[in-house]
Design a protein around this motif. Structure first.
Motif, PDB file in Angstrom:
ATOM      1  N   ILE A 170      -9.178  63.445   9.063  1.00  0.00           N
ATOM      2  CA  ILE A 170      -8.159  62.338   8.602  1.00  0.00           C
ATOM      3  C   ILE A 170      -8.066  61.318   9.516  1.00  0.00           C
ATOM      4  O   ILE A 170      -7.709  61.266  10.705  1.00  0.00           O
ATOM      5  CB  ILE A 170      -7.027  63.444   8.640  1.00  0.00           C
ATOM      6  N   VAL A 171      -8.295  60.270   8.821  1.00  0.00           N
ATOM      7  CA  VAL A 171      -7.948  58.791   9.396  1.00  0.00           C
ATOM      8  C   VAL A 171      -6.970  58.193   8.315  1.00  0.00           C
ATOM      9  O   VAL A 171      -7.206  58.059   7.341  1.00  0.00           O
ATOM     10  CB  VAL A 171      -9.343  58.038   9.693  1.00  0.00           C
ATOM     11  N   THR A 189      -7.724  58.536   4.796  1.00  0.00           N
ATOM     12  CA  THR A 189      -9.060  59.073   4.297  1.00  0.00           C
ATOM     13  C   THR A 189      -9.280  60.520   4.839  1.00  0.00           C
ATOM     14  O   THR A 189      -8.883  60.730   5.980  1.00  0.00           O
ATOM     15  CB  THR A 189     -10.379  58.282   4.425  1.00  0.00           C
ATOM     16  N   VAL A 190     -10.025  61.433   4.107  1.00  0.00           N
ATOM     17  CA  VAL A 190     -10.453  62.648   4.601  1.00  0.00           C
ATOM     18  C   VAL A 190     -12.008  62.664   4.497  1.00  0.00           C
ATOM     19  O   VAL A 190     -12.478  62.490   3.321  1.00  0.00           O
ATOM     20  CB  VAL A 190      -9.900  63.800   3.893  1.00  0.00           C
ATOM     21  N   ASN A 191     -12.342  62.752   5.720  1.00  0.00           N
ATOM     22  CA  ASN A 191     -14.189  62.683   5.388  1.00  0.00           C
ATOM     23  C   ASN A 191     -14.578  61.507   4.886  1.00  0.00           C
ATOM     24  O   ASN A 191     -15.386  61.499   3.909  1.00  0.00           O
ATOM     25  CB  ASN A 191     -14.840  63.895   5.001  1.00  0.00           C
ATOM     26  N   ASP A 192     -13.932  60.323   5.099  1.00  0.00           N
ATOM     27  CA  ASP A 192     -14.094  59.033   4.301  1.00  0.00           C
ATOM     28  C   ASP A 192     -13.919  58.783   2.982  1.00  0.00           C
ATOM     29  O   ASP A 192     -14.033  58.061   2.279  1.00  0.00           O
ATOM     30  CB  ASP A 192     -15.791  58.583   4.636  1.00  0.00           C
ATOM     31  N   GLU A 193     -13.368  60.004   2.375  1.00  0.00           N
ATOM     32  CA  GLU A 193     -12.968  59.813   0.951  1.00  0.00           C
ATOM     33  C   GLU A 193     -11.281  59.204   0.875  1.00  0.00           C
ATOM     34  O   GLU A 193     -10.442  59.762   1.590  1.00  0.00           O
ATOM     35  CB  GLU A 193     -12.913  61.322   0.262  1.00  0.00           C
ATOM     36  N   PRO A 194     -11.095  58.270   0.092  1.00  0.00           N
ATOM     37  CA  PRO A 194      -9.844  58.034   0.050  1.00  0.00           C
ATOM     38  C   PRO A 194      -8.863  59.070  -0.541  1.00  0.00           C
ATOM     39  O   PRO A 194      -9.153  60.029  -1.318  1.00  0.00           O
ATOM     40  CB  PRO A 194      -9.645  57.019  -1.339  1.00  0.00           C
TER      41      PRO A 194
END
Length: 140
Positions: free
Chosen positions: A5-6, A51-56
């Motif tokens: 998570i970012v 993002t979670v694993n680069d997914e919005p």
């Protein structure tokens, strides 16, 4: 597999479109908020994209008001709920507030009160309706 998570502050048009798309899905689509109530104060707000694993996966914002600093528009896509995205959004937004942010508040949907309480927010005043959804004002 652990989710990465970012949460980052965003201002470029491509990232903002992802923020607005998440809000459209959650608020207008799922919660039936009138679109004209959903889109306000965009230019004066500081926006965040999770993002979670680069997914919005989620979005939120803060803005300075005449009362203090207001946290708003916390939205997490259904498929990412329960994974800590909301907590990471709150944590990141609070860390981003200016040092002079002595009064921080928000209007919490009933379902989200527990999340904000984890970060020291307390309910104030009576329950009220906003965009057809029950809320409490919360302060920190």
């Amino acid at each position: 597999m652990e989710n990465n998570i970012v949460v980052r502050k965003v201002s470029d048009p491509a990232a903002l479109e992802k923020v607005f798309a998440i809000r459209r899905i959650v608020f207008v689509g799922e919660q039936n908020c009138p679109p004209e109530l959903e889109w306000e104060h965009e230019d004066e707000s500081t926006h965040f994209l999770a993002t979670v694993n680069d997914e919005p996966a989620g979005a939120c914002r803060w803005r300075k008001t005449e009362n203090g600093y207001k946290l708003e528009r916390f939205a997490v896509l259904k498929e990412f709920r329960g994974q800590g995205v909301g907590q990471e959004l709150v944590r990141t937004v609070l860390a981003d507030l200016p040092e002079d942010a002595s009064y921080v508040y928000l209007n919490a949907q009933i379902d989200a009160i527990g999340l904000y309480q984890k970060f020291g927010f307390k309910k104030v005043g009576a329950q009220f309706e906003e965009a057809g959804i029950q809320h409490f004002k919360m302060e920190r």
